[in-house]
Scaffold this active site. Sequence first.
Site, PDB file in Angstrom:
ATOM      1  NE  ARG A 199     -78.384  51.274  83.945  1.00 30.79           N
ATOM      2  CZ  ARG A 199     -77.664  51.310  85.069  1.00 30.79           C
ATOM      3  NH1 ARG A 199     -77.160  52.455  85.505  1.00 30.79           N
ATOM      4  NH2 ARG A 199     -77.414  50.212  85.747  1.00 30.79           N
ATOM      5  NE  ARG A 203     -72.637  50.028  85.356  1.00 31.68           N
ATOM      6  CZ  ARG A 203     -73.568  49.081  85.235  1.00 31.68           C
ATOM      7  NH1 ARG A 203     -73.411  47.921  85.874  1.00 31.68           N
ATOM      8  NH2 ARG A 203     -74.630  49.268  84.507  1.00 31.68           N
ATOM      9  NE  ARG A 247     -80.503  45.222  79.801  1.00 32.00           N
ATOM     10  CZ  ARG A 247     -79.519  45.015  80.673  1.00 32.00           C
ATOM     11  NH1 ARG A 247     -78.785  43.927  80.615  1.00 32.00           N
ATOM     12  NH2 ARG A 247     -79.289  45.890  81.614  1.00 32.00           N
ATOM     13  CE  LYS A 273     -79.689  42.310  85.512  1.00 36.74           C
ATOM     14  NZ  LYS A 273     -80.070  43.635  86.000  1.00 36.74           N
ATOM     15  NE  ARG A 319     -73.740  49.270  89.768  1.00 38.09           N
ATOM     16  CZ  ARG A 319     -74.704  48.642  89.100  1.00 38.09           C
ATOM     17  NH1 ARG A 319     -74.914  47.352  89.290  1.00 38.09           N
ATOM     18  NH2 ARG A 319     -75.469  49.291  88.253  1.00 38.09           N
TER      19      ARG A 319
HETATM   20  N1  LIG Z   1     -78.876  42.039  76.431  1.00 37.19           N
HETATM   21  C1  LIG Z   1     -78.612  43.341  76.202  1.00 37.19           C
HETATM   22  N2  LIG Z   1     -79.225  43.998  75.190  1.00 37.19           N
HETATM   23  C2  LIG Z   1     -78.964  45.292  74.930  1.00 37.19           C
HETATM   24  N3  LIG Z   1     -78.114  46.042  75.643  1.00 37.19           N
HETATM   25  C3  LIG Z   1     -77.475  45.444  76.686  1.00 37.19           C
HETATM   26  C4  LIG Z   1     -77.687  44.057  77.007  1.00 37.19           C
HETATM   27  N4  LIG Z   1     -76.906  43.745  78.075  1.00 37.19           N
HETATM   28  C5  LIG Z   1     -76.245  44.859  78.404  1.00 37.19           C
HETATM   29  N5  LIG Z   1     -76.585  45.886  77.583  1.00 37.19           N
HETATM   30  C6  LIG Z   1     -76.061  47.266  77.628  1.00 37.19           C
HETATM   31  O1  LIG Z   1     -75.099  47.360  78.676  1.00 37.19           O
HETATM   32  C7  LIG Z   1     -75.568  48.268  79.686  1.00 37.19           C
HETATM   33  C8  LIG Z   1     -75.131  47.776  81.047  1.00 37.19           C
HETATM   34  O2  LIG Z   1     -75.706  46.517  81.293  1.00 37.19           O
HETATM   35  P1  LIG Z   1     -75.817  45.922  82.768  1.00 37.19           P
HETATM   36  O3  LIG Z   1     -74.503  46.002  83.434  1.00 37.19           O
HETATM   37  O4  LIG Z   1     -76.464  44.581  82.654  1.00 37.19           O
HETATM   38  O5  LIG Z   1     -76.757  46.992  83.451  1.00 37.19           O
HETATM   39  P2  LIG Z   1     -77.945  47.014  84.495  1.00 37.19           P
HETATM   40  O6  LIG Z   1     -77.284  47.384  85.773  1.00 37.19           O
HETATM   41  O7  LIG Z   1     -78.772  48.150  83.927  1.00 37.19           O
HETATM   42  O8  LIG Z   1     -78.691  45.719  84.547  1.00 37.19           O
HETATM   43  C9  LIG Z   1     -77.062  48.366  79.468  1.00 37.19           C
HETATM   44  O9  LIG Z   1     -77.627  49.580  79.953  1.00 37.19           O
HETATM   45  C10 LIG Z   1     -77.155  48.275  77.943  1.00 37.19           C
HETATM   46  O10 LIG Z   1     -76.764  49.506  77.350  1.00 37.19           O
END
Ligand SMILES: Nc1ncnc2c1ncn2[C@@H]1O[C@H](COP(=O)(O)OP(=O)(O)O)[C@@H](O)[C@H]1O
Length: 287
Positions: free
Chosen positions: A234, A223, A145, A68, A179
């Site tokens: 996740r 990360r 989300r 994404k 990553r």
């Molecule tokens: N819209 C959201 N609602 C709740 N938690 C979020 C949201 N966006 C990000 N997070 C938090 O930040 C973390 C990392 O997000 P992101 O980088 O988008 O991860 P991913 O690679 O899982 O898509 C998520 O696992 C969650 O803990």
Amino acid sequence: MAALSRIPKTSIKSLSSCISRSFSITKLNSEIDLKVPSFLSHNSLLLRQEPKEGNIQWVFLGCPGVGKGTYASRLSNFLGVPHIATGDLVREELNSSGPLASQLKETVNQGKLVSDEIIISLLSKRLQAGEAKGESGFILDGFPRTIRQAEILEGVTDIDLVVNLKLREEALLAKCLGRRICVECGRNYNIACIDIKGENGNPGIYMDPLPAPPQCAPKLIQRADDTEEVVKERLRIYYEKSQPVEEFYRSRGKLLEFDLPGGIPESWPKLLEALNLDHEDKCSAAA
Ligand SMILES: Nc1ncnc2c1ncn2[C@@H]1O[C@H](COP(=O)(O)OP(=O)(O)O)[C@@H](O)[C@H]1O
């Protein structure tokens, strides 16, 4: 850019305050009657923003590791609109010395979702900062989300298009584990070479590693939530809480499904094609 002329515009100007105000009303409503979603409430309807011409308001959905961030960021450069990733906002906050830092670190490192309240507050602050710089439009990555977040967003503005990126689960896990991020510039790279054979009617998939250039290579980190155990959690949470958001937008005719055919060189031109963006623009953006 053929797709642009079709896209309505919404002022980001008051969107940030609308989102926070709508969220407060949601909280009030939920205290009064949990069954009434905020966007149906009389008060929050009054806060709704009317679309204006020309802006892009897109959302990127997809499992952890699907890419994404990569494609949203490329499109953001291509179209000249800000890429707003709530995961980045959360990481900035947890690396700060702010009051939320330790709580966020614990939640994120367990692969759990941060509360809607915190996410809305971080997003509103980011939108306000953008507004002050004269930004308009956005490509949201990682938000909404949950169905509740989608309802709040839908209650305050019109999202034009939701791109749902898809990839086989074996590839998702390998991509998260491979990553690497440059601590200095924040760019993402990947050491994994994905080569999954086709089976049971599923096509195979090949993705080259994405090596870091020499200036970033010595500064790569992983990360803390990209461990096998946390990535699996996740993914579980994605299927439980975020996958219903796909249906939310599908039923509103806004969802564009996009199966990634391979790595960036193969997928990027196909994504532009799916978005009906012109070949000429495609060449300059891919450069
Ligand atoms: N819209 C959201 N609602 C709740 N938690 C979020 C949201 N966006 C990000 N997070 C938090 O930040 C973390 C990392 O997000 P992101 O980088 O988008 O991860 P991913 O690679 O899982 O898509 C998520 O696992 C969650 O803990």
